[in-house]
Motif scaffolding. Structure first.
Motif, PDB file in Angstrom:
ATOM      1  N   THR A 142     -37.369  -8.583  13.097  1.00 57.45           N
ATOM      2  CA  THR A 142     -38.742  -8.950  12.759  1.00 57.45           C
ATOM      3  C   THR A 142     -39.614  -8.853  14.006  1.00 57.45           C
ATOM      4  O   THR A 142     -39.320  -9.482  15.022  1.00 57.45           O
ATOM      5  CB  THR A 142     -38.800 -10.388  12.202  1.00 57.45           C
ATOM      6  N   ALA A 143     -40.665  -8.064  13.946  1.00 55.92           N
ATOM      7  CA  ALA A 143     -41.533  -7.874  15.102  1.00 55.92           C
ATOM      8  C   ALA A 143     -42.147  -9.198  15.554  1.00 55.92           C
ATOM      9  O   ALA A 143     -42.598  -9.997  14.737  1.00 55.92           O
ATOM     10  CB  ALA A 143     -42.644  -6.878  14.753  1.00 55.92           C
ATOM     11  N   SER A 144     -42.120  -9.410  16.873  1.00 63.75           N
ATOM     12  CA  SER A 144     -42.747 -10.597  17.486  1.00 63.75           C
ATOM     13  C   SER A 144     -42.229 -11.899  16.905  1.00 63.75           C
ATOM     14  O   SER A 144     -42.960 -12.896  16.812  1.00 63.75           O
ATOM     15  CB  SER A 144     -44.281 -10.541  17.321  1.00 63.75           C
ATOM     16  N   TRP A 145     -40.946 -11.942  16.550  1.00 62.03           N
ATOM     17  CA  TRP A 145     -40.409 -13.142  15.885  1.00 62.03           C
ATOM     18  C   TRP A 145     -40.556 -14.387  16.744  1.00 62.03           C
ATOM     19  O   TRP A 145     -40.685 -15.482  16.211  1.00 62.03           O
ATOM     20  CB  TRP A 145     -38.936 -12.922  15.513  1.00 62.03           C
ATOM     21  N   ARG A 146     -40.562 -14.232  18.064  1.00 62.18           N
ATOM     22  CA  ARG A 146     -40.617 -15.414  18.918  1.00 62.18           C
ATOM     23  C   ARG A 146     -42.020 -16.015  18.977  1.00 62.18           C
ATOM     24  O   ARG A 146     -42.213 -17.090  19.549  1.00 62.18           O
ATOM     25  CB  ARG A 146     -40.124 -15.064  20.317  1.00 62.18           C
ATOM     26  N   ARG A 147     -42.992 -15.351  18.367  1.00 65.74           N
ATOM     27  CA  ARG A 147     -44.361 -15.878  18.319  1.00 65.74           C
ATOM     28  C   ARG A 147     -44.732 -16.343  16.908  1.00 65.74           C
ATOM     29  O   ARG A 147     -45.875 -16.692  16.661  1.00 65.74           O
ATOM     30  CB  ARG A 147     -45.354 -14.797  18.768  1.00 65.74           C
ATOM     31  N   LEU A 148     -43.756 -16.330  15.999  1.00 66.03           N
ATOM     32  CA  LEU A 148     -43.993 -16.700  14.610  1.00 66.03           C
ATOM     33  C   LEU A 148     -43.167 -17.940  14.280  1.00 66.03           C
ATOM     34  O   LEU A 148     -41.944 -17.934  14.464  1.00 66.03           O
ATOM     35  CB  LEU A 148     -43.608 -15.547  13.679  1.00 66.03           C
ATOM     36  N   PRO A 149     -43.786 -19.014  13.800  1.00 63.60           N
ATOM     37  CA  PRO A 149     -43.054 -20.282  13.609  1.00 63.60           C
ATOM     38  C   PRO A 149     -41.816 -20.176  12.746  1.00 63.60           C
ATOM     39  O   PRO A 149     -40.740 -20.661  13.140  1.00 63.60           O
ATOM     40  CB  PRO A 149     -44.109 -21.194  12.968  1.00 63.60           C
ATOM     41  N   ALA A 150     -41.901 -19.548  11.579  1.00 59.67           N
ATOM     42  CA  ALA A 150     -40.744 -19.509  10.679  1.00 59.67           C
ATOM     43  C   ALA A 150     -39.584 -18.704  11.262  1.00 59.67           C
ATOM     44  O   ALA A 150     -38.457 -19.209  11.348  1.00 59.67           O
ATOM     45  CB  ALA A 150     -41.147 -18.976   9.311  1.00 59.67           C
ATOM     46  N   PRO A 151     -39.797 -17.445  11.688  1.00 59.93           N
ATOM     47  CA  PRO A 151     -38.682 -16.703  12.287  1.00 59.93           C
ATOM     48  C   PRO A 151     -38.112 -17.378  13.536  1.00 59.93           C
ATOM     49  O   PRO A 151     -36.901 -17.336  13.767  1.00 59.93           O
ATOM     50  CB  PRO A 151     -39.296 -15.338  12.616  1.00 59.93           C
ATOM     51  N   LEU A 152     -38.981 -17.978  14.342  1.00 59.18           N
ATOM     52  CA  LEU A 152     -38.493 -18.692  15.523  1.00 59.18           C
ATOM     53  C   LEU A 152     -37.597 -19.858  15.112  1.00 59.18           C
ATOM     54  O   LEU A 152     -36.544 -20.093  15.721  1.00 59.18           O
ATOM     55  CB  LEU A 152     -39.675 -19.197  16.356  1.00 59.18           C
ATOM     56  N   ALA A 153     -37.986 -20.569  14.070  1.00 60.69           N
ATOM     57  CA  ALA A 153     -37.160 -21.676  13.574  1.00 60.69           C
ATOM     58  C   ALA A 153     -35.828 -21.152  13.050  1.00 60.69           C
ATOM     59  O   ALA A 153     -34.774 -21.758  13.284  1.00 60.69           O
ATOM     60  CB  ALA A 153     -37.905 -22.439  12.478  1.00 60.69           C
ATOM     61  N   TRP A 154     -35.834 -20.020  12.343  1.00 57.44           N
ATOM     62  CA  TRP A 154     -34.583 -19.447  11.824  1.00 57.44           C
ATOM     63  C   TRP A 154     -33.654 -19.050  12.965  1.00 57.44           C
ATOM     64  O   TRP A 154     -32.460 -19.323  12.922  1.00 57.44           O
ATOM     65  CB  TRP A 154     -34.887 -18.225  10.956  1.00 57.44           C
ATOM     66  N   MET A 155     -34.219 -18.389  13.975  1.00 59.40           N
ATOM     67  CA  MET A 155     -33.385 -17.961  15.100  1.00 59.40           C
ATOM     68  C   MET A 155     -32.822 -19.176  15.839  1.00 59.40           C
ATOM     69  O   MET A 155     -31.661 -19.176  16.275  1.00 59.40           O
ATOM     70  CB  MET A 155     -34.202 -17.095  16.050  1.00 59.40           C
ATOM     71  N   THR A 156     -33.624 -20.204  15.977  1.00 63.36           N
ATOM     72  CA  THR A 156     -33.166 -21.417  16.660  1.00 63.36           C
ATOM     73  C   THR A 156     -32.017 -22.059  15.898  1.00 63.36           C
ATOM     74  O   THR A 156     -31.009 -22.471  16.498  1.00 63.36           O
ATOM     75  CB  THR A 156     -34.327 -22.424  16.803  1.00 63.36           C
ATOM     76  N   GLU A 157     -32.154 -22.153  14.586  1.00 60.61           N
ATOM     77  CA  GLU A 157     -31.099 -22.760  13.774  1.00 60.61           C
ATOM     78  C   GLU A 157     -29.805 -21.956  13.849  1.00 60.61           C
ATOM     79  O   GLU A 157     -28.715 -22.522  14.029  1.00 60.61           O
ATOM     80  CB  GLU A 157     -31.561 -22.864  12.318  1.00 60.61           C
ATOM     81  N   ALA A 158     -29.911 -20.643  13.733  1.00 58.54           N
ATOM     82  CA  ALA A 158     -28.708 -19.800  13.809  1.00 58.54           C
ATOM     83  C   ALA A 158     -28.059 -19.920  15.182  1.00 58.54           C
ATOM     84  O   ALA A 158     -26.826 -20.014  15.297  1.00 58.54           O
ATOM     85  CB  ALA A 158     -29.071 -18.352  13.509  1.00 58.54           C
ATOM     86  N   THR A 159     -28.865 -19.933  16.235  1.00 60.60           N
ATOM     87  CA  THR A 159     -28.339 -20.053  17.595  1.00 60.60           C
ATOM     88  C   THR A 159     -27.646 -21.388  17.788  1.00 60.60           C
ATOM     89  O   THR A 159     -26.586 -21.469  18.424  1.00 60.60           O
ATOM     90  CB  THR A 159     -29.481 -19.884  18.615  1.00 60.60           C
ATOM     91  N   TRP A 160     -28.226 -22.450  17.250  1.00 61.23           N
ATOM     92  CA  TRP A 160     -27.599 -23.774  17.351  1.00 61.23           C
ATOM     93  C   TRP A 160     -26.207 -23.759  16.730  1.00 61.23           C
ATOM     94  O   TRP A 160     -25.254 -24.306  17.294  1.00 61.23           O
ATOM     95  CB  TRP A 160     -28.486 -24.804  16.662  1.00 61.23           C
ATOM     96  N   HIS A 161     -26.073 -23.128  15.578  1.00 62.28           N
ATOM     97  CA  HIS A 161     -24.773 -23.082  14.904  1.00 62.28           C
ATOM     98  C   HIS A 161     -23.770 -22.217  15.661  1.00 62.28           C
ATOM     99  O   HIS A 161     -22.573 -22.525  15.672  1.00 62.28           O
ATOM    100  CB  HIS A 161     -24.940 -22.534  13.479  1.00 62.28           C
ATOM    101  N   ILE A 162     -24.233 -21.156  16.292  1.00 59.95           N
ATOM    102  CA  ILE A 162     -23.308 -20.217  16.944  1.00 59.95           C
ATOM    103  C   ILE A 162     -22.977 -20.646  18.370  1.00 59.95           C
ATOM    104  O   ILE A 162     -21.818 -20.628  18.788  1.00 59.95           O
ATOM    105  CB  ILE A 162     -23.912 -18.800  16.947  1.00 59.95           C
ATOM    106  N   GLU A 163     -24.008 -21.047  19.134  1.00 58.33           N
ATOM    107  CA  GLU A 163     -23.817 -21.290  20.565  1.00 58.33           C
ATOM    108  C   GLU A 163     -23.974 -22.746  20.982  1.00 58.33           C
ATOM    109  O   GLU A 163     -23.625 -23.104  22.109  1.00 58.33           O
ATOM    110  CB  GLU A 163     -24.802 -20.437  21.363  1.00 58.33           C
ATOM    111  N   GLY A 164     -24.513 -23.570  20.095  1.00 55.70           N
ATOM    112  CA  GLY A 164     -24.638 -24.977  20.436  1.00 55.70           C
ATOM    113  C   GLY A 164     -26.036 -25.373  20.859  1.00 55.70           C
ATOM    114  O   GLY A 164     -26.949 -24.556  21.001  1.00 55.70           O
ATOM    115  N   MET A 165     -26.202 -26.678  21.081  1.00 56.21           N
ATOM    116  CA  MET A 165     -27.509 -27.253  21.357  1.00 56.21           C
ATOM    117  C   MET A 165     -28.110 -26.719  22.658  1.00 56.21           C
ATOM    118  O   MET A 165     -29.326 -26.473  22.736  1.00 56.21           O
ATOM    119  CB  MET A 165     -27.375 -28.781  21.438  1.00 56.21           C
ATOM    120  N   GLU A 166     -27.295 -26.531  23.674  1.00 55.03           N
ATOM    121  CA  GLU A 166     -27.833 -26.098  24.960  1.00 55.03           C
ATOM    122  C   GLU A 166     -28.554 -24.763  24.841  1.00 55.03           C
ATOM    123  O   GLU A 166     -29.664 -24.594  25.351  1.00 55.03           O
ATOM    124  CB  GLU A 166     -26.702 -25.987  25.996  1.00 55.03           C
ATOM    125  N   ALA A 167     -27.931 -23.815  24.148  1.00 57.75           N
ATOM    126  CA  ALA A 167     -28.551 -22.499  24.003  1.00 57.75           C
ATOM    127  C   ALA A 167     -29.805 -22.543  23.140  1.00 57.75           C
ATOM    128  O   ALA A 167     -30.687 -21.690  23.261  1.00 57.75           O
ATOM    129  CB  ALA A 167     -27.543 -21.523  23.404  1.00 57.75           C
TER     130      ALA A 167
END
Length: 292
Positions: free
Chosen positions: A146-171
Protein backbone atom coordinates in the motif's frame (compact mmCIF):
# COMPACT_ATOMS: atom_id res chain seq x y z
CA UNK A 1 -15.92 -28.91 19.52
CA UNK A 2 -17.77 -29.09 22.81
CA UNK A 3 -20.06 -31.88 21.72
CA UNK A 4 -23.68 -31.64 22.71
CA UNK A 5 -24.90 -34.25 25.14
CA UNK A 6 -24.64 -37.33 22.94
CA UNK A 7 -25.51 -39.44 25.93
CA UNK A 8 -29.02 -38.03 25.84
CA UNK A 9 -29.54 -40.71 23.17
CA UNK A 10 -31.91 -38.52 21.19
CA UNK A 11 -32.11 -38.44 17.44
CA UNK A 12 -32.13 -34.65 17.17
CA UNK A 13 -28.99 -34.26 19.26
CA UNK A 14 -27.17 -36.91 17.22
CA UNK A 15 -28.13 -35.20 13.97
CA UNK A 16 -27.06 -31.81 15.27
CA UNK A 17 -23.70 -33.21 16.31
CA UNK A 18 -23.25 -34.69 12.82
CA UNK A 19 -24.07 -31.32 11.27
CA UNK A 20 -21.55 -29.54 13.49
CA UNK A 21 -18.83 -32.05 12.67
CA UNK A 22 -19.38 -31.43 8.95
CA UNK A 23 -19.54 -27.69 9.54
CA UNK A 24 -16.19 -27.67 11.31
CA UNK A 25 -14.71 -29.42 8.29
CA UNK A 26 -16.11 -26.60 6.10
CA UNK A 27 -18.14 -29.28 4.32
CA UNK A 28 -21.00 -27.28 2.84
CA UNK A 29 -22.73 -30.19 1.10
CA UNK A 30 -22.30 -32.57 4.03
CA UNK A 31 -23.69 -30.06 6.51
CA UNK A 32 -26.71 -29.38 4.31
CA UNK A 33 -27.48 -33.09 3.92
CA UNK A 34 -27.64 -33.54 7.67
CA UNK A 35 -29.65 -30.33 8.05
CA UNK A 36 -32.23 -31.60 5.58
CA UNK A 37 -32.73 -34.72 7.66
CA UNK A 38 -32.88 -32.67 10.85
CA UNK A 39 -35.44 -30.29 9.30
CA UNK A 40 -37.56 -33.16 8.00
CA UNK A 41 -37.67 -34.99 11.32
CA UNK A 42 -37.58 -31.99 13.66
CA UNK A 43 -38.90 -28.98 11.72
CA UNK A 44 -39.18 -26.85 14.86
CA UNK A 45 -35.60 -27.41 16.03
CA UNK A 46 -34.36 -23.99 17.12
CA UNK A 47 -30.81 -24.73 15.92
CA UNK A 48 -31.85 -24.79 12.24
CA UNK A 49 -31.77 -21.00 11.58
CA UNK A 50 -28.36 -20.70 13.22
CA UNK A 51 -27.03 -23.65 11.22
CA UNK A 52 -28.40 -22.05 8.06
CA UNK A 53 -26.47 -18.87 8.78
CA UNK A 54 -23.23 -20.76 9.34
CA UNK A 55 -23.56 -23.08 6.37
CA UNK A 56 -24.21 -20.09 4.14
CA UNK A 57 -20.95 -18.60 5.42
CA UNK A 58 -18.96 -21.61 4.19
CA UNK A 59 -20.83 -22.04 0.91
CA UNK A 60 -18.97 -22.17 -2.39
CA UNK A 61 -20.16 -18.73 -3.50
CA UNK A 62 -19.06 -17.17 -0.22
CA UNK A 63 -15.66 -18.82 -0.52
CA UNK A 64 -14.70 -17.94 -4.11
CA UNK A 65 -16.67 -15.07 -5.62
CA UNK A 66 -14.53 -11.92 -5.90
CA UNK A 67 -15.76 -8.79 -4.15
CA UNK A 68 -15.25 -5.62 -6.17
CA UNK A 69 -17.31 -3.22 -4.06
CA UNK A 70 -16.27 -1.57 -0.82
CA UNK A 71 -19.87 -1.60 0.37
CA UNK A 72 -20.14 -5.36 -0.28
CA UNK A 73 -16.84 -5.94 1.53
CA UNK A 74 -18.07 -3.92 4.52
CA UNK A 75 -21.36 -5.79 4.61
CA UNK A 76 -19.64 -9.18 4.46
CA UNK A 77 -17.14 -8.22 7.16
CA UNK A 78 -19.98 -6.98 9.38
CA UNK A 79 -21.86 -10.23 8.83
CA UNK A 80 -18.80 -12.20 9.97
CA UNK A 81 -18.03 -9.92 12.89
CA UNK A 82 -21.53 -9.63 14.30
CA UNK A 83 -23.73 -12.49 13.18
CA UNK A 84 -21.51 -15.38 12.10
CA UNK A 85 -19.19 -15.04 15.08
CA UNK A 86 -22.11 -14.99 17.52
CA UNK A 87 -23.72 -18.00 15.83
CA UNK A 88 -20.45 -19.94 15.84
CA UNK A 89 -19.95 -19.27 19.53
CA UNK A 90 -23.53 -20.35 20.22
CA UNK A 91 -23.17 -23.72 18.48
CA UNK A 92 -19.44 -24.48 18.74
CA UNK A 93 -18.40 -22.75 21.93
CA UNK A 94 -15.77 -20.01 22.25
CA UNK A 95 -12.70 -22.19 21.78
CA UNK A 96 -13.85 -24.00 18.64
CA UNK A 97 -15.45 -20.90 17.15
CA UNK A 98 -12.11 -19.11 17.51
CA UNK A 99 -10.41 -21.94 15.62
CA UNK A 100 -13.13 -22.11 12.95
CA UNK A 101 -13.53 -18.44 12.02
CA UNK A 102 -10.02 -17.66 10.63
CA UNK A 103 -10.67 -19.67 7.46
CA UNK A 104 -13.66 -17.45 6.71
CA UNK A 105 -11.61 -14.29 7.25
CA UNK A 106 -8.85 -15.63 5.02
CA UNK A 107 -11.42 -16.35 2.31
CA UNK A 108 -12.81 -12.83 2.62
CA UNK A 109 -9.29 -11.39 2.32
CA UNK A 110 -8.78 -13.41 -0.87
CA UNK A 111 -12.11 -12.23 -2.29
CA UNK A 112 -11.20 -8.59 -1.60
CA UNK A 113 -7.65 -8.85 -2.94
CA UNK A 114 -8.33 -6.44 -5.80
CA UNK A 115 -9.74 -3.67 -3.61
CA UNK A 116 -7.13 -0.96 -3.16
CA UNK A 117 -6.92 0.96 0.09
CA UNK A 118 -9.61 3.65 0.31
CA UNK A 119 -9.60 6.24 3.12
CA UNK A 120 -13.39 6.37 2.88
CA UNK A 121 -13.62 2.62 3.54
CA UNK A 122 -10.49 2.36 5.64
CA UNK A 123 -11.32 -1.01 7.21
CA UNK A 124 -12.52 -2.70 4.01
CA UNK A 125 -9.14 -4.08 3.00
CA UNK A 126 -7.70 -7.54 2.78
CA UNK A 127 -4.93 -6.68 5.26
CA UNK A 128 -7.53 -6.01 7.96
CA UNK A 129 -9.22 -9.33 7.19
CA UNK A 130 -5.90 -11.20 7.25
CA UNK A 131 -5.32 -9.84 10.74
CA UNK A 132 -8.66 -11.27 11.81
CA UNK A 133 -7.49 -14.57 10.35
CA UNK A 134 -4.28 -14.40 12.38
CA UNK A 135 -2.17 -14.45 9.20
CA UNK A 136 0.38 -11.90 10.36
CA UNK A 137 2.97 -12.38 7.60
CA UNK A 138 0.40 -12.10 4.82
CA UNK A 139 -1.06 -8.99 6.44
CA UNK A 140 2.37 -7.34 6.56
CA UNK A 141 2.98 -8.13 2.90
CA UNK A 142 -0.38 -6.67 1.96
CA UNK A 143 0.22 -3.47 3.92
CA UNK A 144 3.70 -3.13 2.43
CA UNK A 145 2.11 -3.01 -1.02
CA UNK A 146 0.00 0.00 0.00
CA UNK A 147 1.53 3.30 -1.09
CA UNK A 148 2.56 5.60 1.78
CA UNK A 149 1.16 3.15 4.34
CA UNK A 150 3.23 4.69 7.13
CA UNK A 151 1.37 8.00 6.68
CA UNK A 152 -2.11 6.42 6.74
CA UNK A 153 -3.70 5.60 10.13
CA UNK A 154 -5.41 2.32 9.23
CA UNK A 155 -2.53 0.66 7.31
CA UNK A 156 -0.07 1.88 9.95
CA UNK A 157 -2.23 0.29 12.65
CA UNK A 158 -2.39 -2.98 10.66
CA UNK A 159 1.37 -3.09 10.20
CA UNK A 160 1.91 -2.33 13.88
CA UNK A 161 -0.41 -5.13 14.96
CA UNK A 162 1.19 -7.67 12.62
CA UNK A 163 4.67 -6.62 13.75
CA UNK A 164 3.67 -6.97 17.41
CA UNK A 165 2.54 -10.54 16.79
CA UNK A 166 5.64 -11.50 14.79
CA UNK A 167 8.47 -9.60 16.49
CA UNK A 168 7.09 -8.46 19.82
CA UNK A 169 6.39 -5.21 21.61
CA UNK A 170 9.87 -3.75 21.22
CA UNK A 171 9.75 -3.84 17.43
CA UNK A 172 6.26 -2.33 17.46
CA UNK A 173 7.15 0.72 19.59
CA UNK A 174 8.33 3.04 16.78
CA UNK A 175 5.10 2.51 14.81
CA UNK A 176 3.00 2.76 17.97
CA UNK A 177 4.47 6.21 18.56
CA UNK A 178 3.81 7.27 14.98
CA UNK A 179 0.23 5.99 15.22
CA UNK A 180 -0.39 7.90 18.47
CA UNK A 181 0.76 11.12 16.77
CA UNK A 182 -1.15 10.44 13.57
CA UNK A 183 -4.41 9.13 15.04
CA UNK A 184 -4.89 8.87 18.81
CA UNK A 185 -8.23 7.13 18.27
CA UNK A 186 -6.66 4.42 16.10
CA UNK A 187 -3.92 4.03 18.67
CA UNK A 188 -6.52 3.53 21.39
CA UNK A 189 -8.37 0.89 19.35
CA UNK A 190 -5.15 -0.95 18.55
CA UNK A 191 -4.02 -0.94 22.18
CA UNK A 192 -7.28 -2.62 23.09
CA UNK A 193 -6.79 -5.27 20.38
CA UNK A 194 -3.22 -6.05 21.43
CA UNK A 195 -4.02 -6.39 25.12
CA UNK A 196 -0.28 -6.25 25.84
CA UNK A 197 0.25 -6.27 29.61
CA UNK A 198 3.25 -3.91 29.54
CA UNK A 199 1.48 -1.43 27.28
CA UNK A 200 -1.72 -1.65 29.30
CA UNK A 201 0.15 -0.91 32.52
CA UNK A 202 1.78 2.18 31.01
CA UNK A 203 -1.53 3.40 29.60
CA UNK A 204 -3.22 2.96 32.96
CA UNK A 205 -0.52 5.04 34.65
CA UNK A 206 -0.61 7.62 31.84
CA UNK A 207 -4.37 8.09 32.14
CA UNK A 208 -4.05 8.48 35.90
CA UNK A 209 -1.07 10.82 35.98
CA UNK A 210 -0.65 12.85 32.81
CA UNK A 211 -2.05 16.38 33.10
CA UNK A 212 -3.59 17.38 29.79
CA UNK A 213 -6.99 17.83 28.17
CA UNK A 214 -8.57 14.76 29.68
CA UNK A 215 -9.89 13.46 26.35
CA UNK A 216 -8.86 11.01 23.64
CA UNK A 217 -6.48 13.47 22.02
CA UNK A 218 -4.17 13.17 25.04
CA UNK A 219 -2.94 9.83 23.71
CA UNK A 220 -0.80 11.73 21.21
CA UNK A 221 1.38 12.58 24.23
CA UNK A 222 1.64 8.98 25.37
CA UNK A 223 4.92 8.15 23.55
CA UNK A 224 6.87 10.97 25.20
CA UNK A 225 5.32 10.23 28.59
CA UNK A 226 6.20 6.53 28.24
CA UNK A 227 9.77 7.49 27.31
CA UNK A 228 10.07 9.61 30.45
CA UNK A 229 8.73 6.79 32.60
CA UNK A 230 10.81 4.06 30.95
CA UNK A 231 13.93 5.61 29.45
CA UNK A 232 14.99 2.20 28.15
CA UNK A 233 12.38 2.69 25.43
CA UNK A 234 14.73 5.23 23.84
CA UNK A 235 16.49 2.52 21.84
CA UNK A 236 13.17 1.72 20.14
CA UNK A 237 11.43 5.09 20.02
CA UNK A 238 14.47 6.68 18.42
CA UNK A 239 13.55 4.71 15.30
CA UNK A 240 10.12 6.34 14.95
CA UNK A 241 9.96 8.01 11.56
CA UNK A 242 9.15 11.71 11.21
CA UNK A 243 5.43 12.37 11.21
CA UNK A 244 3.60 15.72 11.11
CA UNK A 245 6.05 17.46 13.45
CA UNK A 246 3.27 18.44 15.84
CA UNK A 247 3.99 19.22 19.48
CA UNK A 248 3.71 15.64 20.86
CA UNK A 249 6.27 14.37 18.36
CA UNK A 250 8.60 17.33 18.89
CA UNK A 251 8.39 16.77 22.65
CA UNK A 252 9.48 13.16 22.29
CA UNK A 253 12.41 14.16 20.08
CA UNK A 254 13.41 16.73 22.70
CA UNK A 255 13.31 14.15 25.50
CA UNK A 256 15.43 11.78 23.40
CA UNK A 257 17.98 14.59 23.06
CA UNK A 258 17.78 15.33 26.79
CA UNK A 259 18.58 11.73 27.67
CA UNK A 260 21.74 11.90 25.56
CA UNK A 261 22.76 15.25 27.07
CA UNK A 262 22.21 13.88 30.59
CA UNK A 263 24.34 10.87 29.84
CA UNK A 264 27.14 12.99 28.41
CA UNK A 265 26.96 15.63 31.19
CA UNK A 266 26.55 18.55 28.76
CA UNK A 267 24.94 20.92 31.25
CA UNK A 268 24.67 24.11 29.21
CA UNK A 269 22.93 22.36 26.31
CA UNK A 270 20.86 20.35 28.78
CA UNK A 271 19.44 23.49 30.40
CA UNK A 272 18.68 25.06 27.03
CA UNK A 273 16.82 21.93 25.88
CA UNK A 274 14.86 21.79 29.12
CA UNK A 275 13.66 25.34 28.54
CA UNK A 276 12.54 24.33 25.05
CA UNK A 277 10.57 21.44 26.50
CA UNK A 278 8.97 23.65 29.13
CA UNK A 279 7.83 26.13 26.49
CA UNK A 280 6.57 23.37 24.20
CA UNK A 281 4.57 21.47 26.83
CA UNK A 282 4.46 22.41 30.51
CA UNK A 283 2.70 19.10 31.28
CA UNK A 284 5.47 17.03 29.70
CA UNK A 285 8.10 19.21 31.34
CA UNK A 286 6.57 18.62 34.76
CA UNK A 287 6.45 14.87 34.13
CA UNK A 288 10.09 14.96 33.04
CA UNK A 289 11.29 17.00 36.02
CA UNK A 290 9.49 14.75 38.52
CA UNK A 291 11.84 11.98 37.49
CA UNK A 292 14.97 14.13 37.85
Amino acid sequence: MDQLDIFANSRDVALLNDALIALQRYDDAGTRRVMQVLAAEFPCDHHLPVLELLVNAIGDDAGTAPICSYVAAMETATLLTVHVRAAAIQLLGHRDAKAWLPVLWRRLAHRCAMLAYSPRYADCHSAAFLLEAGDWDAARRKVSATASWRRLPAPLAWMTEATWHIEGMEAAWPMLAELAWLSPSRFDTLAGRLADSSLDALLLAFNANFEANGDGSDLAWFPVWALIEKTGLARWLAHAQPSRQLAPERAMRLVLDLLILERDGRQRELLARRRELQELSPAVYRAYMRTR
